[in-house]
Scaffold this active site. Structure first.
Site, PDB file in Angstrom:
ATOM      1  N   SER A  56       0.843  -1.232  -0.091  1.00 45.45           N
ATOM      2  CA  SER A  56      -0.018   0.042  -0.024  1.00 45.45           C
ATOM      3  C   SER A  56       0.956   1.414   0.225  1.00 45.45           C
ATOM      4  O   SER A  56       0.542   2.310   0.613  1.00 45.45           O
ATOM      5  CB  SER A  56      -0.964   0.007   1.281  1.00 45.45           C
ATOM      6  OG  SER A  56      -0.038  -0.135   2.368  1.00 45.45           O
ATOM      7  N   LYS A  96       0.443  -6.217   4.857  1.00 43.84           N
ATOM      8  CA  LYS A  96       0.563  -7.240   6.064  1.00 43.84           C
ATOM      9  C   LYS A  96       0.645  -6.312   7.588  1.00 43.84           C
ATOM     10  O   LYS A  96       0.620  -6.877   8.481  1.00 43.84           O
ATOM     11  CB  LYS A  96       2.042  -7.806   6.041  1.00 43.84           C
ATOM     12  CG  LYS A  96       2.865  -6.904   5.809  1.00 43.84           C
ATOM     13  CD  LYS A  96       4.521  -7.803   5.779  1.00 43.84           C
ATOM     14  CE  LYS A  96       5.746  -7.000   5.894  1.00 43.84           C
ATOM     15  NZ  LYS A  96       7.030  -7.936   5.760  1.00 43.84           N
ATOM     16  N   GLU A 133      20.177  17.954  -3.756  1.00 53.44           N
ATOM     17  CA  GLU A 133      20.646  16.698  -3.133  1.00 53.44           C
ATOM     18  C   GLU A 133      21.918  16.083  -3.876  1.00 53.44           C
ATOM     19  O   GLU A 133      22.230  16.476  -5.168  1.00 53.44           O
ATOM     20  CB  GLU A 133      19.403  15.633  -2.942  1.00 53.44           C
ATOM     21  CG  GLU A 133      18.577  16.217  -1.979  1.00 53.44           C
ATOM     22  CD  GLU A 133      17.487  14.878  -1.742  1.00 53.44           C
ATOM     23  OE1 GLU A 133      16.470  15.168  -0.949  1.00 53.44           O
ATOM     24  OE2 GLU A 133      17.694  13.853  -2.267  1.00 53.44           O
ATOM     25  N   HIS A 191      22.526   4.439   3.171  1.00 56.27           N
ATOM     26  CA  HIS A 191      22.441   5.915   3.244  1.00 56.27           C
ATOM     27  C   HIS A 191      23.702   6.415   3.992  1.00 56.27           C
ATOM     28  O   HIS A 191      23.859   5.642   5.178  1.00 56.27           O
ATOM     29  CB  HIS A 191      21.143   6.173   3.729  1.00 56.27           C
ATOM     30  CG  HIS A 191      20.511   7.790   3.561  1.00 56.27           C
ATOM     31  ND1 HIS A 191      21.439   8.679   4.173  1.00 56.27           N
ATOM     32  CD2 HIS A 191      19.879   8.305   2.773  1.00 56.27           C
ATOM     33  CE1 HIS A 191      20.801  10.124   3.795  1.00 56.27           C
ATOM     34  NE2 HIS A 191      20.054   9.572   2.953  1.00 56.27           N
ATOM     35  N   ARG A 248      25.647   9.024  -3.485  1.00 51.88           N
ATOM     36  CA  ARG A 248      25.603   8.261  -2.136  1.00 51.88           C
ATOM     37  C   ARG A 248      26.466   7.092  -2.070  1.00 51.88           C
ATOM     38  O   ARG A 248      26.969   6.905  -0.911  1.00 51.88           O
ATOM     39  CB  ARG A 248      24.246   7.673  -1.670  1.00 51.88           C
ATOM     40  CG  ARG A 248      23.098   8.662  -1.615  1.00 51.88           C
ATOM     41  CD  ARG A 248      21.642   8.152  -1.316  1.00 51.88           C
ATOM     42  NE  ARG A 248      20.831   9.278  -1.002  1.00 51.88           N
ATOM     43  CZ  ARG A 248      19.589   8.971  -1.116  1.00 51.88           C
ATOM     44  NH1 ARG A 248      18.858   7.646  -1.120  1.00 51.88           N
ATOM     45  NH2 ARG A 248      18.601   9.973  -0.589  1.00 51.88           N
ATOM     46  N   HIS A 301      19.871   1.033   3.292  1.00 53.08           N
ATOM     47  CA  HIS A 301      18.469   2.047   2.779  1.00 53.08           C
ATOM     48  C   HIS A 301      17.623   1.736   1.664  1.00 53.08           C
ATOM     49  O   HIS A 301      16.619   1.792   1.597  1.00 53.08           O
ATOM     50  CB  HIS A 301      19.332   3.462   2.374  1.00 53.08           C
ATOM     51  CG  HIS A 301      18.230   4.485   2.222  1.00 53.08           C
ATOM     52  ND1 HIS A 301      17.099   4.846   3.084  1.00 53.08           N
ATOM     53  CD2 HIS A 301      18.266   5.474   1.106  1.00 53.08           C
ATOM     54  CE1 HIS A 301      16.475   6.098   2.664  1.00 53.08           C
ATOM     55  NE2 HIS A 301      17.026   6.309   1.490  1.00 53.08           N
ATOM     56  N   ARG A 338      21.421   4.317  -7.153  1.00 55.83           N
ATOM     57  CA  ARG A 338      20.065   5.202  -7.071  1.00 55.83           C
ATOM     58  C   ARG A 338      20.708   6.746  -6.916  1.00 55.83           C
ATOM     59  O   ARG A 338      21.115   7.003  -5.938  1.00 55.83           O
ATOM     60  CB  ARG A 338      19.225   4.895  -6.401  1.00 55.83           C
ATOM     61  CG  ARG A 338      17.880   5.648  -6.434  1.00 55.83           C
ATOM     62  CD  ARG A 338      16.825   5.057  -5.331  1.00 55.83           C
ATOM     63  NE  ARG A 338      17.147   5.330  -3.790  1.00 55.83           N
ATOM     64  CZ  ARG A 338      16.450   6.425  -3.226  1.00 55.83           C
ATOM     65  NH1 ARG A 338      15.867   7.072  -3.803  1.00 55.83           N
ATOM     66  NH2 ARG A 338      16.946   6.384  -1.819  1.00 55.83           N
TER      67      ARG A 338
END
Length: 533
Positions: free
Chosen positions: A11, A36, A116, A244, A292, A353, A388
């Site tokens: 969800s 769950k 960022e 992270h 990162r 992360h 990422r």
């Protein structure tokens, strides 16, 4: 037994994007969302930084965002996927705003875009430091407008139903493996039921709980990836686990670590070591705003050099009132443990992360199993490659939630006849006598993954990790076969499978690239390849 037209597992932003669009397109068809935990307890909820997207076309461009993503991905991004996400993402952000999500604006009424690491321009839309929470709120409120969306909470999905459950031999080479739905544990009565669907979307999130310290919530146990692997679907690039760089370091506190968003460094925060030195300039010309993987390895190196368990994020020079306005939750959290950001530096250390690999999908979110789609962190779409780019995850989840909707809405399937699918067979199993058998194995798993398969790896560490995983797998499978199903046992089983995939992918990759750094292969290979398992 339940039947539904469209089944969504999870969800978060990917699953709810799909569900909302499908409910609007087909008001007379049933969309079932299974989670769950509570509806809002998702990885999405814990995203702090924001959503990357090109909205300021005077200073930014699609080309810049695409280039930044490709650079961060270190050669393994799928350029077509990157272009799709960056260009289509603008419309998805606009839809999210129309659905009620609110992002911070400046005094001029324009969106206050953040910066960022790895980004060349200010392009991060955010809601203070709780962007994910605000996004989840807006989506769940919108879901309430559609009576044809059914929410089933606190049910644990155990397995995908395929031809295997009809008595056929299914292997990796079996053509046209097909998903008919799932077996699911109803935790209110401990009965295992079937949910059959014409189309199923996995939006099960990440797997950070495989590690001892993670920014992920306790639900992030890699369930979707593990189920697809057991169903003989294709998994790729699992070795690329993003740590992270800046999770709050709290001595003696394990499990979920509090995230100090990258946006703090984007606003001027400086990383310093035990001696107070700003060390990032020694590792990358972009200093504290390097991608990162570079920042996490730099911190890991400084911790080993100085013999400490953390470094510091210095925000003392930053405008205090502006910090409190932009990062109220970070400010309050630090203050609660005696850290005043205007007087003290924040102790930080890397924590698991984000998983850049996962269930292999095409440009429409289709997996290698028919009628089964995947979106969000559990999927490997080709966007992230070996690393990422910050704040691309929520964007990707919306784009592929939408694309999976578009494809499955145009390829409707009827659920299989219920009488063809057997009930779950629990014959010969008994209630577990000792939960310690599960909890201790989980501790062992998290410890070995953190120590042997972390930011920096070696062949010896990977080999040791695999040997210990083999033993844990054997013990857990014996327990699984002998005892009644429980969410704790299923999660342990799933995490062992995910850990195996991470280690096996790391062993196959004979180079150092992006988030995977092996001191036995410190250089990049000239061969660009995805590790598919």
């Amino acid at each position: 037994m339940k039947q539904t037209d469209f089944l969504v597992i999870g969800s978060g932003i990917a699953g709810l994007t799909y569900a909302l669009k499908m409910a609007a397109r087909y008001p007379h068809k049933k969309i079932t969302v299974v989670t769950k935990a509570a509806a809002e307890e998702t990885n999405t909820k814990y995203a702090q930084g924001g959503i990357a997207g090109v909205t300021d076309f005077e200073n930014d461009s699609f080309e810049k965002h695409i280039n930044d993503t490709l650079i961060a991905g270190d050669g393994l991004c799928n350029p077509q996927t990157v272009e799709i996400v960056v260009k289509e993402g603008v419309d998805r952000i606009r839809e999210l705003i129309e659905w009620g999500a609110e992002f911070d604006k400046g005094v001029n009424g324009e969106y206050a875009l953040g910066m960022e690491g790895g980004h060349s321009e200010y392009r991060i839309l955010h809601h203070k430091d709780v962007t994910g929470k605000e996004t989840e709120r807006a989506l769940l409120e919108k879901v309430n407008e559609y009576p044809n969306i059914e929410f089933i909470k606190h049910w644990f999905v155990i397995e995908l139903i395929t031809q295997h459950h009809l008595g056929y031999l299914v292997t990796k080479s079996t053509p046209d493996i097909q998903c008919y739905g799932v077996y699911v544990l109803n935790t209110s009565n401990n009965q295992i039921e079937k949910i059959l669907a014409g189309n199923t979307l996995l939006a099960t999130g990440g797997n950070g709980q495989v590690y001892r310290s993670t920014t992920n919530p306790s639900i992030a146990t890699g369930d979707g990836v593990a189920m697809v692997y057991r169903a003989k679907g294709r998994i790729e690039n699992m070795e690329f686990i993003q740590f992270h760089p800046t999770a709050l370091y709290e001595p003696g506190v394990g499990g979920q670590a509090f995230l100090i968003t990258e946006a703090v460094r984007g606003d001027g925060g400086i990383l310093r070591n035990k001696k107070g030195e700003a060390f990032m300039e020694r590792y990358d010309e972009r200093k504290d705003l390097a991608p990162r993987d570079i920042v996490a390895r730099a911190i890991d190196s400084e911790m080993k050099i100085t013999g400490t368990e953390h470094v510091y994020l210095d925000c003392r020079h930053m405008d205090r009132e502006k910090f409190i306005h932009h990062f109220p939750n970070i400010y309050e959290k630090c203050l609660s443990i005696g850290i005043d950001i205007s007087k003290h530096m924040i102790p930080v250390a890397p924590a698991a992360h984000y998983s850049c690999g996962g269930i292999k999908t095409d440009e429409w979110g289709r997996t290698s199993i028919r009628n089964l789609y995947a979106a969000g962190e559990c999927a490997s779409t080709g966007l992230h490659g070996a690393n990422r780019l910050a704040s691309n995850s929520l964007l990707e989840a919306m784009v592929f939630g939408h694309r999976a909707f578009e494809h499955s809405a145009s390829n409707l399937n009827n659920p299989i006849s219920p009488e063809k699918i057997p009930d779950w067979n629990a014959a010969g199993t008994t209630d577990p006598r000792e939960m310690i058998l599960i909890t201790q194995s989980l501790k062992e798993l998290q410890l070995l993954m953190s120590d042997y398969v972390g930011i920096v790896r070696t062949n010896v560490r990977l080999e040791r990790a695999m040997k210990r995983l083999d033993l844990l797998w054997t013990e857990t499978e014996q327990l699984y076969q002998a005892t009644r199903i429980s969410p704790q046992l299923c999660e342990l089983r799933n995490m062992i499978s995910v850990a195996f995939l991470i280690v096996k992918g790391a062993q196959f990759r004979k180079e150092s690239r992006g988030l995977h750094f092996n001191t036995d292969y410190p250089e990049k290979s000239t061969l660009l390849q995805n590790i598919v398992l």
